[in-house]
Design an enzyme around this catalytic site. Structure first.
Site, PDB file in Angstrom:
ATOM      1  N   TYR A  72      -5.343 -41.668  -6.197  1.00 25.90           N
ATOM      2  CA  TYR A  72      -6.256 -40.628  -6.158  1.00 25.90           C
ATOM      3  C   TYR A  72      -7.146 -40.855  -5.525  1.00 25.90           C
ATOM      4  CZ  TYR A  72     -10.288 -38.226  -8.724  1.00 25.90           C
ATOM      5  OH  TYR A  72     -11.236 -37.040  -8.791  1.00 25.90           O
ATOM      6  N   PHE A 124     -11.716 -11.796   6.879  1.00 23.74           N
ATOM      7  CA  PHE A 124     -10.845 -11.435   6.165  1.00 23.74           C
ATOM      8  C   PHE A 124     -11.818 -11.386   4.742  1.00 23.74           C
ATOM      9  CE2 PHE A 124      -7.636 -12.725   2.679  1.00 23.74           C
ATOM     10  CZ  PHE A 124      -7.087 -12.206   3.180  1.00 23.74           C
ATOM     11  N   ASP A 125     -10.751  -9.728   3.531  1.00 23.08           N
ATOM     12  CA  ASP A 125     -10.987 -10.384   2.260  1.00 23.08           C
ATOM     13  C   ASP A 125     -11.869 -11.112   1.586  1.00 23.08           C
ATOM     14  OD1 ASP A 125      -9.131  -9.148   3.199  1.00 23.08           O
ATOM     15  OD2 ASP A 125      -8.689  -8.356   0.959  1.00 23.08           O
ATOM     16  N   ASP A 214     -12.225 -19.082  11.400  1.00 22.15           N
ATOM     17  CA  ASP A 214     -11.641 -19.154  10.869  1.00 22.15           C
ATOM     18  C   ASP A 214     -10.155 -19.146  11.006  1.00 22.15           C
ATOM     19  OD1 ASP A 214      -9.953 -18.109   8.839  1.00 22.15           O
ATOM     20  OD2 ASP A 214     -10.949 -16.148   8.103  1.00 22.15           O
ATOM     21  N   ALA A 216      -6.638 -19.686  10.375  1.00 18.82           N
ATOM     22  CA  ALA A 216      -4.886 -19.830   8.991  1.00 18.82           C
ATOM     23  C   ALA A 216      -4.383 -19.565  10.558  1.00 18.82           C
ATOM     24  CB  ALA A 216      -5.707 -18.112   8.682  1.00 18.82           C
ATOM     25  N   LYS A 257      -0.527 -20.719   6.390  1.00 16.97           N
ATOM     26  CA  LYS A 257      -0.025 -19.325   7.399  1.00 16.97           C
ATOM     27  C   LYS A 257       0.877 -20.737   8.775  1.00 16.97           C
ATOM     28  CE  LYS A 257      -2.775 -16.284   5.506  1.00 16.97           C
ATOM     29  NZ  LYS A 257      -3.793 -17.194   4.198  1.00 16.97           N
ATOM     30  N   HIS A 447      -6.450  -2.759  -6.467  1.00 15.97           N
ATOM     31  CA  HIS A 447      -5.547  -2.412  -5.616  1.00 15.97           C
ATOM     32  C   HIS A 447      -4.176  -3.694  -6.356  1.00 15.97           C
ATOM     33  CE1 HIS A 447      -6.939  -5.445  -3.478  1.00 15.97           C
ATOM     34  NE2 HIS A 447      -5.881  -6.107  -3.085  1.00 15.97           N
TER      35      HIS A 447
HETATM   36  N1  F0G Z   1      -8.480 -16.401   6.358  1.00 14.72           N
HETATM   37  C1  F0G Z   1      -7.634 -15.273   6.939  1.00 14.72           C
HETATM   38  C2  F0G Z   1      -7.811 -14.831   8.081  1.00 14.72           C
HETATM   39  C3  F0G Z   1      -6.393 -14.886   5.938  1.00 14.72           C
HETATM   40  O1  F0G Z   1      -5.541 -13.899   6.495  1.00 14.72           O
HETATM   41  C4  F0G Z   1      -6.800 -15.732   4.595  1.00 14.72           C
HETATM   42  C5  F0G Z   1      -5.183 -14.896   4.168  1.00 14.72           C
HETATM   43  C6  F0G Z   1      -7.570 -16.652   4.054  1.00 14.72           C
HETATM   44  C7  F0G Z   1      -8.331 -16.964   4.858  1.00 14.72           C
HETATM   45  C8  F0G Z   1      -7.619 -17.179   2.495  1.00 14.72           C
HETATM   46  O2  F0G Z   1      -7.003 -18.421   2.523  1.00 14.72           O
HETATM   47  O3  F0G Z   1      -4.752 -17.361   1.110  1.00 14.72           O
HETATM   48  O4  F0G Z   1      -5.069 -19.900   1.508  1.00 14.72           O
HETATM   49  O5  F0G Z   1      -7.137 -18.387   0.399  1.00 14.72           O
HETATM   50  N2  F0G Z   1      -4.641 -14.304   3.916  1.00 14.72           N
HETATM   51  C9  F0G Z   1      -3.500 -13.654   3.387  1.00 14.72           C
HETATM   52  C10 F0G Z   1      -2.977 -12.442   3.268  1.00 14.72           C
HETATM   53  C11 F0G Z   1      -3.923 -13.557   1.986  1.00 14.72           C
HETATM   54  O6  F0G Z   1      -1.743 -12.046   3.512  1.00 14.72           O
HETATM   55  O7  F0G Z   1      -3.225 -11.954   4.820  1.00 14.72           O
HETATM   56  P1  F0G Z   1      -6.282 -18.752   1.350  1.00 14.72           P
END
Ligand code: F0G
Length: 461
Positions: A72, A124-125, A214, A216, A257, A447
Site C-alpha cells: 500500500y 482537450f474536452d 498537457d 499526453a 498515450k 455523443h
Molecule cells: N489530454 C489530452 C490531450 C487527451 O487527448 C486526453 C485523452 C486527456 C488529456 C485525458 O486523458 O483519457 O487518460 O483521462 N484523450 C483520449 C482521446 C480520450 O481519445 O483522445 P485520460
C-alpha cells in the site's frame, strides 16, 4: 524516405479480429442507434476510436509487470516509476493518478475556481470540463495557422503569443497557470515547437505565472521537433523531451498515450505548496501518494513504456505510418486536416460531403458509413460532439471532422492499407451518402449515448 518503414517489432502474441459480414454490420449499427460507441468491440474489424489505453505492451513491459509490488505504501514499484518519470520530467513532485483526467481534476480543484481563467493552445474536452467544473473559464488561444485545416505548416499546435500577452494583461491575478497541449489533440494532433514552449514560458514567467504541459503525446511532439525545428535534427528524442519539460513548471499526463500503457497518469510539479494541496486531493479520490489510482504492476509497465515511447525507430515508424494514410487518401482528393497529426488522421467531412447540411451531421454520417463499408470504427469530432451550447441551444461546431486514431504498435501496414482502401471506396461513392438526425440524446456529452437515424431511411442511397 520510404513510404512506410517496416514495423520495428515483430509479433509474439496474436489477438483475433474479424470482419463480420455486411448484413451483420448493418444490423449491429441499427441496434446501436447508429452510434459507434454502442457497437460491441467484437463487431469492429479495425478500431480507430482512440489511441488511448489501446496500445500493445512490449515483452519488457510484460516482464516488468511480474515485478509489480502491491504494498500500500512505499512499494518498490513506486520508486521504479518515480525514477523513470523524473529521468524525463525534471519536476520535484510526482503524483500518480489512474488516468489523465484525474490529474486534471486534482490540479484544477487546487488552483481553479470562479473568476479564474486558464489559457491553453486548445483544451482537450476533459481538460476544459475540469476547468469549467470548478467555475473557471477555459480559453483556447491557438495561432491563426492552427485554425486552418488545409494549410500546411510545421507547428500548427503553437499558442498565439500576442493573444497570451493580451489575456494575461486583461485578467491580472486571475490566471493560475498557462497550459500547452503537446501534441494538440483537439486541433488535429499538431505539434508545438520548442521555440513556442519557451516563448510561452518567458511571457508567463514574466508575470510570475507557471506553465504546465498537457503531455499526453509528448514523445510524438518531441519527434516532430526533431523532424521540423531547426537545430534539432541531430538530437535524440529523449533530449528534446527533457528540454520541453525543463522549460516549464509542471505536466499533467495521460500515460495511456505516450506512456504506452493501458492505464495510468500523473501530475508532475515543482511548486511545493501546490503539490501538497494536490496530494491532499489525491488521497480523497485516488489513493495514497505512492500509488495514486494505480496497481504496482501498472507503475512498472509505465516506467518501461515511457522509455520505449522515445525510441527513435518506433517514433519514426509511428509518425510515418499515420502520415502514409493521410497522404494516400489526400492524393485521391479526400480533404484532411493538414499536415497529418502524430496519432490520428482527421477527415474534413464538411468539405467531403458538401451536399449534407450541417444539421444532418456529415461527420457522424461518414463515420457510420466507414463502419458499414469496412468495419472501421472512427469518432465524430463535430456538431454531435460539440454542437450543444451551455444554454442548451444548438450551434454548428467549427468543423465536422472524423478522427481515425491509431493505437500504438497494434495494427500493421496491411491494416493501414486496408483502411486507406475503404476510405477511397467510400470517397468514390460519397455523393450517395445521406445525413443523419438525432432521435434522442442526453443534454451533456450526448455523443456517447445519443440515438440517431438516417434522414433518408438508409446511409447510402
Ligand atoms: N489530454 C489530452 C490531450 C487527451 O487527448 C486526453 C485523452 C486527456 C488529456 C485525458 O486523458 O483519457 O487518460 O483521462 N484523450 C483520449 C482521446 C480520450 O481519445 O483522445 P485520460
Amino acid at each position: 524516405m520510404k513510404p512506410y518503414p517496416p514495423e520495428p517489432f515483430r509479433i509474439k502474441m496474436v489477438e483475433p479480429i474479424r470482419l463480420i459480414p455486411p448484413a451483420a454490420r448493418k444490423k449491429a449499427l441499427e441496434a446501436a442507434g447508429y452510434n459507434l460507441f454502442a457497437v460491441k468491440a467484437e463487431d469492429i474489424f479495425i478500431d480507430l476510436l482512440t489511441d488511448s489505453g489501446t496500445g500493445a505492451m512490449s515483452r519488457d513491459q510484460w516482464a516488468a509487470i511480474q515485478h509489480g509490488d502491491e504494498s500500500y505504501a512505499g512499494s518498490p514499484s513506486w520508486f521504479v516509476f518515480l525514477d523513470a518519470v523524473q529521468d524525463l520530467f525534471s519536476f520535484k513532485h510526482v503524483i500518480p493518478t489512474h488516468q489523465g483526467r484525474a490529474a486534471e481534476k486534482i490540479l484544477f480543484t487546487a488552483i481553479g475556481g470562479p473568476g479564474k481563467v486558464v489559457p491553453n493552445n486548445t483544451h482537450f474536452d476533459t481538460t476544459r470540463a475540469n476547468v469549467e467544473a470548478r467555475g473557471a473559464t477555459a480559453l483556447d488561444i491557438l495561432t491563426a495557422e492552427g485554425g486552418q485545416p488545409q494549410l500546411i505548416a510545421p507547428f500548427k499546435g503553437d499558442m498565439d503569443l500576442e493573444a497570451l500577452e493580451r489575456v494575461l494583461g486583461e485578467y491580472p491575478g486571475r490566471v493560475p497557470l498557462v497550459m500547452l497541449t503537446v501534441t494538440n489533440n483537439s486541433g488535429g494532433g499538431q505539434p508545438v515547437s520548442l521555440a513556442n514552449i519557451r516563448a510561452v514560458a518567458e511571457i508567463a514567467h514574466g508575470r510570475g505565472i507557471p506553465v504546465v504541459l498537457d503531455a499526453a503525446r509528448f514523445a510524438e511532439n518531441a519527434f516532430f521537433i526533431k523532424l521540423r525545428e531547426p537545430d534539432y535534427a541531430d538530437r535524440e528524442p529523449i533530449e528534446i523531451a527533457r528540454e520541453m519539460f525543463a522549460a516549464v513548471d509542471g505536466a499533467a499526463m495521460s500515460a495511456k498515450k505516450d506512456g504506452l500503457s493501458n492505464m495510468g497518469g500523473f501530475l508532475a510539479l515543482n511548486d511545493d505548496v501546490l503539490a501538497q494541496r494536490c496530494r491532499e486531493n489525491l488521497i480523497l479520490t485516488e489513493g495514497f501518494p505512492t500509488y495514486g489510482g494505480l496497481a504496482g504492476y501498472d507503475l512498472e509497465a509505465l516506467a518501461v513504456g515511457l522509455k520505449e515511447a522515445l525510441d527513435p525507430d518506433y517514433l519514426r515508424y509511428r509518425l510515418r505510418s499515420v502520415a502514409y494514410l493521410g497522404e494516400k487518401i489526400a492524393a485521391a482528393g479526400v480533404p484532411i486536416v493538414q499536415p497529418p497529426g502524430g496519432h490520428a488522421i482527421y477527415i474534413d467531412a464538411r468539405a467531403l460531403l458538401p451536399h449534407i447540411p450541417g444539421e444532418q451531421y456529415p461527420a457522424w454520417a461518414l463515420s457510420a458509413v466507414l463502419y458499414l463499408e469496412g468495419g472501421i470504427r472512427s469518432v465524430e469530432i463535430g456538431s454531435v460532439m460539440f454542437g450543444v451550447q451551455p444554454d442548451g441551444s444548438e450551434k454548428p461546431a467549427p468543423l465536422d471532422l472524423v478522427r481515425l486514431a491509431f493505437p500504438r504498435r497494434v495494427y500493421t501496414q496491411s491494416h493501414v492499407d486496408y483502411v486507406a482502401e475503404v476510405i477511397l471506396f467510400v470517397n468514390e461513392r460519397r455523393a450517395r451518402i445521406r445525413g443523419v438526425r438525432i432521435v434522442e440524446a442526453p443534454p451533456v456529452l450526448r455523443h456517447f449515448s445519443a440515438v440517431l437515424e438516417p434522414v433518408a431511411g438508409s446511409l447510402m442511397v
